[in-house]
Design an enzyme around this catalytic site. Sequence first.
Site, PDB file in Angstrom:
ATOM      1  N   HIS A   1      45.962 -59.660  -9.370  1.00  0.00           N
ATOM      2  CA  HIS A   1      46.159 -60.158 -10.733  1.00  0.00           C
ATOM      3  C   HIS A   1      47.641 -60.023 -11.076  1.00  0.00           C
ATOM      4  O   HIS A   1      48.242 -58.966 -10.839  1.00  0.00           O
ATOM      5  CB  HIS A   1      45.388 -59.309 -11.752  1.00  0.00           C
ATOM      6  CG  HIS A   1      43.906 -59.334 -11.617  1.00  0.00           C
ATOM      7  ND1 HIS A   1      43.094 -60.076 -12.448  1.00  0.00           N
ATOM      8  CD2 HIS A   1      43.059 -58.686 -10.765  1.00  0.00           C
ATOM      9  CE1 HIS A   1      41.820 -59.874 -12.123  1.00  0.00           C
ATOM     10  NE2 HIS A   1      41.774 -59.032 -11.106  1.00  0.00           N
TER      11      HIS A   1
ATOM     12  N   THR B   1      34.978 -57.689  -9.257  1.00  0.00           N
ATOM     13  CA  THR B   1      33.780 -58.525  -9.423  1.00  0.00           C
ATOM     14  C   THR B   1      33.705 -59.637  -8.384  1.00  0.00           C
ATOM     15  O   THR B   1      32.623 -60.170  -8.147  1.00  0.00           O
ATOM     16  CB  THR B   1      33.741 -59.151 -10.835  1.00  0.00           C
ATOM     17  OG1 THR B   1      34.925 -59.918 -11.030  1.00  0.00           O
ATOM     18  CG2 THR B   1      33.630 -58.082 -11.901  1.00  0.00           C
TER      19      THR B   1
ATOM     20  N   CYS C   1      36.970 -68.512  -1.846  1.00  0.00           N
ATOM     21  CA  CYS C   1      37.158 -69.423  -0.706  1.00  0.00           C
ATOM     22  C   CYS C   1      36.915 -70.864  -1.165  1.00  0.00           C
ATOM     23  O   CYS C   1      37.641 -71.779  -0.776  1.00  0.00           O
ATOM     24  CB  CYS C   1      36.219 -69.056   0.435  1.00  0.00           C
ATOM     25  SG  CYS C   1      36.747 -67.610   1.379  1.00  0.00           S
TER      26      CYS C   1
ATOM     27  N   HIS D   1      36.715 -61.051  -2.774  1.00  0.00           N
ATOM     28  CA  HIS D   1      37.750 -61.718  -1.970  1.00  0.00           C
ATOM     29  C   HIS D   1      39.053 -61.146  -2.530  1.00  0.00           C
ATOM     30  O   HIS D   1      39.315 -61.309  -3.742  1.00  0.00           O
ATOM     31  CB  HIS D   1      37.677 -63.237  -2.125  1.00  0.00           C
ATOM     32  CG  HIS D   1      38.682 -64.010  -1.315  1.00  0.00           C
ATOM     33  ND1 HIS D   1      38.329 -65.044  -0.446  1.00  0.00           N
ATOM     34  CD2 HIS D   1      40.033 -63.921  -1.235  1.00  0.00           C
ATOM     35  CE1 HIS D   1      39.420 -65.548   0.119  1.00  0.00           C
ATOM     36  NE2 HIS D   1      40.479 -64.882  -0.351  1.00  0.00           N
TER      37      HIS D   1
ATOM     38  N   HIS E   1      39.784 -64.944   4.406  1.00  0.00           N
ATOM     39  CA  HIS E   1      38.811 -64.174   3.629  1.00  0.00           C
ATOM     40  C   HIS E   1      38.877 -62.694   3.997  1.00  0.00           C
ATOM     41  O   HIS E   1      38.524 -62.301   5.102  1.00  0.00           O
ATOM     42  CB  HIS E   1      37.386 -64.700   3.835  1.00  0.00           C
ATOM     43  CG  HIS E   1      36.378 -63.952   3.019  1.00  0.00           C
ATOM     44  ND1 HIS E   1      36.168 -64.214   1.678  1.00  0.00           N
ATOM     45  CD2 HIS E   1      35.557 -62.917   3.329  1.00  0.00           C
ATOM     46  CE1 HIS E   1      35.248 -63.383   1.206  1.00  0.00           C
ATOM     47  NE2 HIS E   1      34.870 -62.585   2.192  1.00  0.00           N
TER      48      HIS E   1
ATOM     49  N   ASN F   1      41.999 -54.752  -8.315  1.00  0.00           N
ATOM     50  CA  ASN F   1      40.773 -53.986  -8.515  1.00  0.00           C
ATOM     51  C   ASN F   1      40.055 -53.869  -7.178  1.00  0.00           C
ATOM     52  O   ASN F   1      39.985 -54.844  -6.417  1.00  0.00           O
ATOM     53  CB  ASN F   1      39.876 -54.683  -9.537  1.00  0.00           C
ATOM     54  CG  ASN F   1      40.504 -54.715 -10.923  1.00  0.00           C
ATOM     55  OD1 ASN F   1      41.197 -53.781 -11.316  1.00  0.00           O
ATOM     56  ND2 ASN F   1      40.289 -55.794 -11.657  1.00  0.00           N
TER      57      ASN F   1
ATOM     58  N   ASP G   1      43.682 -67.448 -13.899  1.00  0.00           N
ATOM     59  CA  ASP G   1      42.425 -66.723 -14.076  1.00  0.00           C
ATOM     60  C   ASP G   1      41.602 -67.415 -15.166  1.00  0.00           C
ATOM     61  O   ASP G   1      42.134 -67.807 -16.213  1.00  0.00           O
ATOM     62  CB  ASP G   1      42.719 -65.267 -14.469  1.00  0.00           C
ATOM     63  CG  ASP G   1      41.506 -64.374 -14.352  1.00  0.00           C
ATOM     64  OD1 ASP G   1      41.519 -63.460 -13.517  1.00  0.00           O
ATOM     65  OD2 ASP G   1      40.525 -64.602 -15.105  1.00  0.00           O
TER      66      ASP G   1
ATOM     67  N   HIS H   1      42.260 -60.136  -4.232  1.00  0.00           N
ATOM     68  CA  HIS H   1      43.094 -60.902  -5.158  1.00  0.00           C
ATOM     69  C   HIS H   1      44.010 -59.982  -5.928  1.00  0.00           C
ATOM     70  O   HIS H   1      43.641 -58.870  -6.305  1.00  0.00           O
ATOM     71  CB  HIS H   1      42.247 -61.750  -6.121  1.00  0.00           C
ATOM     72  CG  HIS H   1      41.138 -61.015  -6.796  1.00  0.00           C
ATOM     73  ND1 HIS H   1      39.965 -60.681  -6.148  1.00  0.00           N
ATOM     74  CD2 HIS H   1      41.000 -60.541  -8.063  1.00  0.00           C
ATOM     75  CE1 HIS H   1      39.162 -60.047  -6.982  1.00  0.00           C
ATOM     76  NE2 HIS H   1      39.781 -59.931  -8.154  1.00  0.00           N
TER      77      HIS H   1
ATOM     78  N   CYS I   1      31.616 -67.614  -0.751  1.00  0.00           N
ATOM     79  CA  CYS I   1      32.647 -66.898  -1.511  1.00  0.00           C
ATOM     80  C   CYS I   1      33.297 -67.839  -2.518  1.00  0.00           C
ATOM     81  O   CYS I   1      33.834 -68.895  -2.156  1.00  0.00           O
ATOM     82  CB  CYS I   1      33.703 -66.329  -0.568  1.00  0.00           C
ATOM     83  SG  CYS I   1      35.157 -65.709  -1.436  1.00  0.00           S
TER      84      CYS I   1
END
Length: 113
Positions: free
Chosen positions: A101, A94, A7, A97, A46, A86, A30, A99, A4
């Site tokens: 934003h 995409t 990770c 894991h 994870h 997302n 990002d 996340h 990952c």
Amino acid sequence: MSDCIFCKIKDKEIPSVPIYEDDKIYVFRDADPQAPEHVLMIPKQHITGLDAVTAEDEPLLGYMLAKVREIAEQLEMTNGYRVVINNGEDGQQTVPHLHIHILGKRKLTWPPG
Ligand code: DGP
């Protein structure tokens, strides 16, 4: 998880620009910013995405959301910001894991594409 990317970022095997870190989360810039300020907050644990969240993860998710304001303050996003998660293919996730934003420092348009 060994394959990952996030990770590996969290474990510092892949370099990133750190913004904040504690025992539960890591926040970094990002690599493909969509606003003048664009950072990602990930859990160190994870979790592939929102679809994989269990009741056990609820305190962690609450912790992450509650931390957003602190990060926004640290980054001086004084005029507001946007928080995006997302999920899945249609959500254009995409990296599998979880996340968050956090985007700001420009007037963001709505609706998103
Ligand atoms: P999403 O589409 O929601 O899965 O967003 C993944 C984001 O991760 C995307 O905005 C670009 C960012 N990203 C992908 N790979 C890397 C990386 O190696 N380093 C950093 N800093 N960001 C990455």
